[in-house]
Design a protein around this motif. Structure first.
Motif, short mmCIF file in Angstrom:
data_model
loop_
_atom_site.label_atom_id
_atom_site.label_comp_id
_atom_site.label_asym_id
_atom_site.label_seq_id
_atom_site.Cartn_x
_atom_site.Cartn_y
_atom_site.Cartn_z
N THR A 110 0.90 -1.25 0.03
CA THR A 110 0.07 -0.04 -0.02
C THR A 110 0.70 1.36 -0.18
OG1 THR A 110 -1.86 -1.20 1.24
CG2 THR A 110 -1.74 1.33 1.20
N ILE A 111 0.37 2.24 -1.05
CA ILE A 111 1.24 3.42 -1.08
C ILE A 111 0.69 4.53 -0.05
CG2 ILE A 111 2.29 5.19 -2.45
CD1 ILE A 111 2.14 3.18 -4.83
N LEU A 112 1.41 5.10 0.68
CA LEU A 112 0.76 6.09 1.71
C LEU A 112 1.37 7.44 1.27
CD1 LEU A 112 0.21 4.42 5.28
CD2 LEU A 112 -1.28 4.47 3.46
N GLY A 113 0.78 8.48 1.83
CA GLY A 113 1.31 9.73 1.45
C GLY A 113 1.93 10.26 2.98
N GLN A 114 2.43 11.46 2.87
CA GLN A 114 3.12 11.98 4.04
C GLN A 114 2.39 12.25 5.25
OE1 GLN A 114 4.91 15.92 3.72
NE2 GLN A 114 3.53 16.65 2.44
N ALA A 115 0.86 12.24 4.91
CA ALA A 115 -0.03 12.42 5.95
C ALA A 115 -1.27 11.60 5.68
CB ALA A 115 -0.45 13.72 6.27
N GLU A 116 -1.71 11.10 6.58
CA GLU A 116 -3.08 10.06 6.23
C GLU A 116 -4.06 9.96 7.63
OE1 GLU A 116 -3.74 8.77 3.43
OE2 GLU A 116 -1.89 8.63 2.35
N TYR A 119 -7.63 5.59 11.95
CA TYR A 119 -8.58 5.29 12.49
C TYR A 119 -8.17 4.38 13.79
CZ TYR A 119 -13.05 2.91 13.72
OH TYR A 119 -14.13 2.52 14.31
N VAL A 120 -8.37 4.77 14.76
CA VAL A 120 -8.04 4.17 15.96
C VAL A 120 -9.29 3.30 16.49
CG1 VAL A 120 -7.25 4.34 18.50
CG2 VAL A 120 -6.55 6.09 16.85
N SER A 121 -9.37 1.97 16.50
CA SER A 121 -10.40 1.26 16.77
C SER A 121 -11.01 1.36 18.17
CB SER A 121 -9.94 -0.37 16.36
OG SER A 121 -9.51 -0.49 15.06
N THR A 122 -10.13 1.55 19.14
CA THR A 122 -10.62 1.69 20.67
C THR A 122 -11.43 2.99 20.87
OG1 THR A 122 -8.70 0.61 21.16
CG2 THR A 122 -9.86 1.70 22.98
N ALA A 123 -11.01 3.89 20.12
CA ALA A 123 -11.47 5.40 20.29
C ALA A 123 -12.91 5.49 19.15
CB ALA A 123 -10.66 6.45 20.13
N LYS A 124 -12.72 4.52 18.16
CA LYS A 124 -13.80 4.55 17.30
C LYS A 124 -13.62 5.82 16.47
CE LYS A 124 -16.72 1.09 18.85
NZ LYS A 124 -16.19 0.15 17.59
N GLU A 125 -12.57 6.48 16.30
CA GLU A 125 -12.16 7.91 15.57
C GLU A 125 -11.19 7.95 14.53
OE1 GLU A 125 -14.09 10.76 15.86
OE2 GLU A 125 -15.54 9.93 17.38
N ASN A 126 -11.12 8.72 13.93
CA ASN A 126 -10.23 9.02 12.84
C ASN A 126 -9.34 10.37 13.25
OD1 ASN A 126 -10.59 7.32 10.16
ND2 ASN A 126 -12.45 7.82 10.84
N PHE A 127 -7.99 10.30 13.01
CA PHE A 127 -7.00 11.13 13.52
C PHE A 127 -6.21 11.34 12.65
CE2 PHE A 127 -8.59 9.15 17.34
CZ PHE A 127 -9.18 10.40 18.22
N LYS A 128 -5.57 12.69 12.19
CA LYS A 128 -4.61 13.16 11.29
C LYS A 128 -3.24 12.36 11.73
CE LYS A 128 -6.33 17.38 9.71
NZ LYS A 128 -6.12 18.79 9.40
N GLY A 129 -2.78 11.73 10.80
CA GLY A 129 -1.50 11.12 11.31
C GLY A 129 -0.41 11.39 10.19
N ARG A 130 0.80 11.65 10.91
CA ARG A 130 2.05 12.05 10.30
C ARG A 130 2.86 10.54 10.12
NH1 ARG A 130 5.58 13.32 7.14
NH2 ARG A 130 7.23 14.90 7.47
N ILE A 131 3.14 10.18 8.81
CA ILE A 131 3.63 9.07 8.29
C ILE A 131 5.22 9.25 8.22
CG2 ILE A 131 3.83 7.34 6.67
CD1 ILE A 131 0.98 7.54 7.77
N ASP A 132 6.10 8.79 9.14
CA ASP A 132 7.27 9.24 9.13
C ASP A 132 8.11 7.97 9.10
OD1 ASP A 132 9.75 10.38 9.85
OD2 ASP A 132 9.18 11.21 11.86
N GLY A 226 5.38 5.17 12.71
CA GLY A 226 6.80 4.63 12.50
C GLY A 226 6.73 3.61 11.78
N ARG A 227 8.03 3.21 11.53
CA ARG A 227 8.35 1.98 10.57
C ARG A 227 7.69 0.70 11.30
NH1 ARG A 227 13.28 4.30 11.18
NH2 ARG A 227 14.09 2.93 12.57
N SER A 228 7.44 0.51 12.61
CA SER A 228 7.03 -0.63 13.15
C SER A 228 5.56 -0.78 12.51
CB SER A 228 6.74 -0.62 14.54
OG SER A 228 6.23 0.39 15.06
N PHE A 229 5.05 0.02 12.24
CA PHE A 229 3.64 -0.27 11.44
C PHE A 229 3.63 -0.44 9.86
CE2 PHE A 229 -0.15 1.26 9.12
CZ PHE A 229 -1.14 0.73 9.98
N MET A 230 4.92 0.19 9.39
CA MET A 230 4.75 -0.09 7.83
C MET A 230 5.62 -1.10 7.25
SD MET A 230 5.54 4.04 6.97
CE MET A 230 6.54 4.49 8.39
#
Length: 253
Positions: A110-116, A119-132, A226-230
């Motif tokens: 999957t190709i992600l941009g610098q920001a995506e 979605y945090v399942s526990t909170a059931k909300e979407n948050f702005k994330g920085r892909i670093d 971070g890289r652990s997710f990617m």
């Protein structure tokens, strides 16, 4: 004899007067002739000048019409060129946006941009994330942290809200380890930060990943990925942003 002389003198005087009169008449006639000739020449010159002036006016009028027509054609050409440039820029921008959002996968990744949107399942909300890609571990905003024990294990409770007035998303998670962070601004000083595992989703990638809990209220993005997710499943194109829409909770499996 005397009378003859008087007669002769009178006759001579008359002849002289007649001669002078004749001479005067001749000179006057010549003057009149010269004046008539000059007047005729002036008349001809005036008529010629008027004709040339009329021709010049006609030429000027024709040139003005040509200039007006050329100006109109130039205005139309400029308008057409401007419209063509605007259309080209619009098409280019559309193609540019299409190219950036169309390609979301490559080589089974999957190709992600610098920001995506994250979605945090526990909170059931979407948050702005920085892909670093420079960060080894992900981190998430956590304020009002409170540690406690549950079934003999260490847990933490924190608020995920990122701005004032935002809904308070209180999350409880088990602490899997404590990370020691050395601040670059304070060499030798270590900060301990709890690390928890949270289930998050970005686009079509979803799994549990480790998050370091830290106050990110002063940062633009409440989540840093971070890289652990990617690792092994994601590529990053820094020219992109928000390639995937917000995930809808009702669609989560």
């Amino acid at each position: 004899m005397f009378l003859n002389k008087k007669t002769l003198f009178a006759a001579f005087t008359a002849v002289a007067i007649t001669g002078c009169a004749s001479t005067a008449n001749t000179e006057q006639q010549e003057m009149i002739t010269n004046l008539e000739s000059s007047l005729s020449e002036s008349t001809i010159l005036t008529e010629k000048t008027q004709s040339e002036l009329a021709t010049s006016k006609a030429t000027l009028a024709a040139n003005e019409q040509k200039i007006s027509a050329l100006s109109s054609d130039l205005a139309k050409s400029q308008a057409a060129l401007k419209a063509a440039i605007a259309a080209s820029e619009k098409n280019s921008a559309t193609e540019h946006r299409t190219d950036k959002t169309k390609v979301t996968h490559a080589d089974d990744k999957t190709i992600l941009g610098q920001a995506e949107w994250v979605y945090v399942s526990t909170a059931k909300e979407n948050f702005k994330g920085r892909i670093d890609t420079g960060a080894a571990t992900s981190s998430i905003n956590a304020v009002d942290m409170e540690r406690f024990e549950r079934d003999g294990q260490k847990w933490v409770r924190f608020n995920l809200a990122h701005s004032e007035g935002e809904k308070a998303d209180v999350i409880e998670a088990k602490i899997i380890r404590i990370a020691k962070i050395i601040q670059s601004s304070k060499p030798g000083v270590e900060n301990e930060r709890p690390v928890v595992k949270l289930h998050v989703r970005i686009g079509d990638v979803a799994h549990l990943t480790e998050f370091t809990l830290t106050n990110r209220l002063h940062m633009e993005y409440p989540v840093l990925i971070g890289r652990s997710f990617m690792r092994d499943v994601i590529l990053v194109d820094v020219s992109k942003e928000y390639s995937f829409p917000k995930f809808q909770a009702s669609a989560e499996k």
